[in-house]
Design a protein around this motif. Sequence first.
Motif, PDB file in Angstrom:
ATOM      1  N   ALA A  56       0.844  -1.201   0.000  1.00 40.02           N
ATOM      2  CA  ALA A  56       0.000   0.000   0.000  1.00 40.02           C
ATOM      3  C   ALA A  56       0.875   1.244   0.000  1.00 40.02           C
ATOM      4  N   LYS A  57       0.499   2.163  -0.884  1.00 36.51           N
ATOM      5  CA  LYS A  57       1.256   3.414  -0.955  1.00 36.51           C
ATOM      6  C   LYS A  57       0.778   4.365   0.140  1.00 36.51           C
ATOM      7  N   ALA A  58       1.724   4.945   0.817  1.00 28.76           N
ATOM      8  CA  ALA A  58       1.370   5.898   1.869  1.00 28.76           C
ATOM      9  C   ALA A  58       0.736   7.134   1.244  1.00 28.76           C
ATOM     10  N   ALA A  59      -0.371   7.539   1.815  1.00 22.81           N
ATOM     11  CA  ALA A  59      -1.061   8.723   1.284  1.00 22.81           C
ATOM     12  C   ALA A  59      -0.192   9.954   1.498  1.00 22.81           C
ATOM     13  N   THR A  60      -0.049  10.718   0.440  1.00 18.05           N
ATOM     14  CA  THR A  60       0.752  11.940   0.535  1.00 18.05           C
ATOM     15  C   THR A  60      -0.134  13.070   1.020  1.00 18.05           C
ATOM     16  N   PRO A  61       0.126  13.583   2.211  1.00 12.78           N
ATOM     17  CA  PRO A  61      -0.743  14.650   2.724  1.00 12.78           C
ATOM     18  C   PRO A  61      -0.620  15.909   1.873  1.00 12.78           C
ATOM     19  N   GLU A  62      -1.755  16.555   1.654  1.00 23.01           N
ATOM     20  CA  GLU A  62      -1.735  17.800   0.895  1.00 23.01           C
ATOM     21  C   GLU A  62      -1.106  18.890   1.757  1.00 23.01           C
ATOM     22  N   PRO A  63      -0.340  19.773   1.128  1.00 24.19           N
ATOM     23  CA  PRO A  63       0.257  20.851   1.915  1.00 24.19           C
ATOM     24  C   PRO A  63      -0.814  21.736   2.533  1.00 24.19           C
ATOM     25  N   ALA A  64      -0.579  22.107   3.765  1.00 29.19           N
ATOM     26  CA  ALA A  64      -1.560  22.947   4.459  1.00 29.19           C
ATOM     27  C   ALA A  64      -1.680  24.299   3.768  1.00 29.19           C
ATOM     28  N   LYS A  65      -2.893  24.715   3.605  1.00 29.57           N
ATOM     29  CA  LYS A  65      -3.129  26.001   2.967  1.00 29.57           C
ATOM     30  C   LYS A  65      -3.007  27.129   3.996  1.00 29.57           C
ATOM     31  N   ALA A  66      -2.372  28.162   3.550  1.00 30.99           N
ATOM     32  CA  ALA A  66      -2.255  29.319   4.436  1.00 30.99           C
ATOM     33  C   ALA A  66      -3.628  29.919   4.653  1.00 30.99           C
ATOM     34  N   PRO A  67      -3.903  30.291   5.900  1.00 28.10           N
ATOM     35  CA  PRO A  67      -5.209  30.890   6.153  1.00 28.10           C
ATOM     36  C   PRO A  67      -5.381  32.189   5.382  1.00 28.10           C
ATOM     37  N   GLU A  68      -6.575  32.386   4.852  1.00 29.77           N
ATOM     38  CA  GLU A  68      -6.848  33.610   4.114  1.00 29.77           C
ATOM     39  C   GLU A  68      -6.963  34.782   5.080  1.00 29.77           C
ATOM     40  N   PRO A  69      -6.426  35.934   4.694  1.00 31.23           N
ATOM     41  CA  PRO A  69      -6.545  37.105   5.564  1.00 31.23           C
ATOM     42  C   PRO A  69      -8.001  37.523   5.689  1.00 31.23           C
ATOM     43  N   PRO A  70      -8.394  38.037   6.850  1.00 25.23           N
ATOM     44  CA  PRO A  70      -9.784  38.450   7.009  1.00 25.23           C
ATOM     45  C   PRO A  70     -10.137  39.583   6.049  1.00 25.23           C
ATOM     46  N   LYS A  71     -11.387  39.608   5.620  1.00 30.88           N
ATOM     47  CA  LYS A  71     -11.825  40.671   4.719  1.00 30.88           C
ATOM     48  C   LYS A  71     -11.882  41.995   5.483  1.00 30.88           C
ATOM     49  N   PRO A  72     -11.592  43.104   4.799  1.00 30.50           N
ATOM     50  CA  PRO A  72     -11.664  44.405   5.469  1.00 30.50           C
ATOM     51  C   PRO A  72     -13.059  44.647   6.049  1.00 30.50           C
ATOM     52  N   ALA A  73     -13.097  45.273   7.207  1.00 33.52           N
ATOM     53  CA  ALA A  73     -14.377  45.580   7.841  1.00 33.52           C
ATOM     54  C   ALA A  73     -15.145  46.596   6.986  1.00 33.52           C
ATOM     55  N   ASP A  74     -16.458  46.571   7.121  1.00 34.65           N
ATOM     56  CA  ASP A  74     -17.322  47.476   6.357  1.00 34.65           C
ATOM     57  C   ASP A  74     -17.759  48.630   7.250  1.00 34.65           C
ATOM     58  N   PRO A  75     -17.210  49.831   7.079  1.00 40.78           N
ATOM     59  CA  PRO A  75     -17.550  50.964   7.951  1.00 40.78           C
ATOM     60  C   PRO A  75     -19.032  51.329   7.933  1.00 40.78           C
ATOM     61  N   SER A  76     -19.726  50.963   6.849  1.00 47.75           N
ATOM     62  CA  SER A  76     -21.146  51.319   6.780  1.00 47.75           C
ATOM     63  C   SER A  76     -21.981  50.559   7.803  1.00 47.75           C
ATOM     64  N   THR A  77     -21.426  49.505   8.373  1.00 47.61           N
ATOM     65  CA  THR A  77     -22.148  48.706   9.369  1.00 47.61           C
ATOM     66  C   THR A  77     -21.747  49.070  10.798  1.00 47.61           C
TER      67      THR A  77
END
Length: 218
Positions: A56-77
Motif C-alpha cells: 500500500a502506498k502511503a497517502a501523501t498529505p496535501e500541503p496545508a493552505k495558508a489561512p486567508e486574511p480576514p476581509k476588510p471591515a465594512d464601515p457602513s455597518t
Amino acid sequence: MSTMSLRSQFAVFLLVSAAAACGGPGEKKADAGKTAAAPAKAATPEPAKAATPEPAKAATPEPAKAPEPPKPADPSTFVPADLSAVPALAKYTVNAPAGATVTPDAPKFGETEATGAVIEKDGFKLHVWVGTIGGERTGFPIRAQQDKSKYVELKNEGEKGLLDYSFEKDGKTTLGHITAKFSTLKGSILCGNAEPVADTATLEPYKKACETLVEKKK
C-alpha cells in the motif's frame, strides 16, 4: 509312398507357404501393437500462483493552505462603541463593528487608571487612547530598532492631526494610521489601528472609524 500321402504333404506345403506370405496371426497382432497410436497424456494443470499484493502506498498529505486574511471591515455597518469603561475616554464615542469588545489598556507606568482601550471584533482592532502624535513619532523609530524593522512616515499632516506610517521588515511592508482630536491636559485623543495592517484596503476602515470620533451629546 502312396499318392494320397504326397497330396497331403503338398497341401500342407501350400498352406504353410500362404501363411508365410501373408504373415501369421502373431505378426498381425504385433504390427497392430506397433502402429496403434499411444494414448494422449492428460495435461497436468500448473498450480495457480498466488497473486502478490502490491504494498500500500502511503497517502501523501496535501500541503496545508495558508489561512486567508480576514476581509476588510465594512464601515457602513459600524455603530457607536461604549468607551465608558475608561474614565479618560468616557465622554467620547467612536464607531466600530456592532458587538465589538472594548478592552481597557494596562495603566501606564506610574499611573493607576487606563488611558486607552482596544475595540475589537473579527480581527478588526481599533485603538483609542490619550497621547500626542509627536510622542508616537518619537516612539515608532525606537520600536523599529527593537524589532529590526524600518519606520517610514508616509504622510504627516500635523495641522490636521493626521499621520500615516509604515514598518518594513524582511521585504514586507505593514501600514498604520493615527488621527488626533480633542486636546486635553494630558494630550489629544488619538485613534488608529492597534496593529499595523497588510494593505491600504485593510487600513481604510480604520481611517473611516477615526473620522467618527466625537464627544458624546449631553
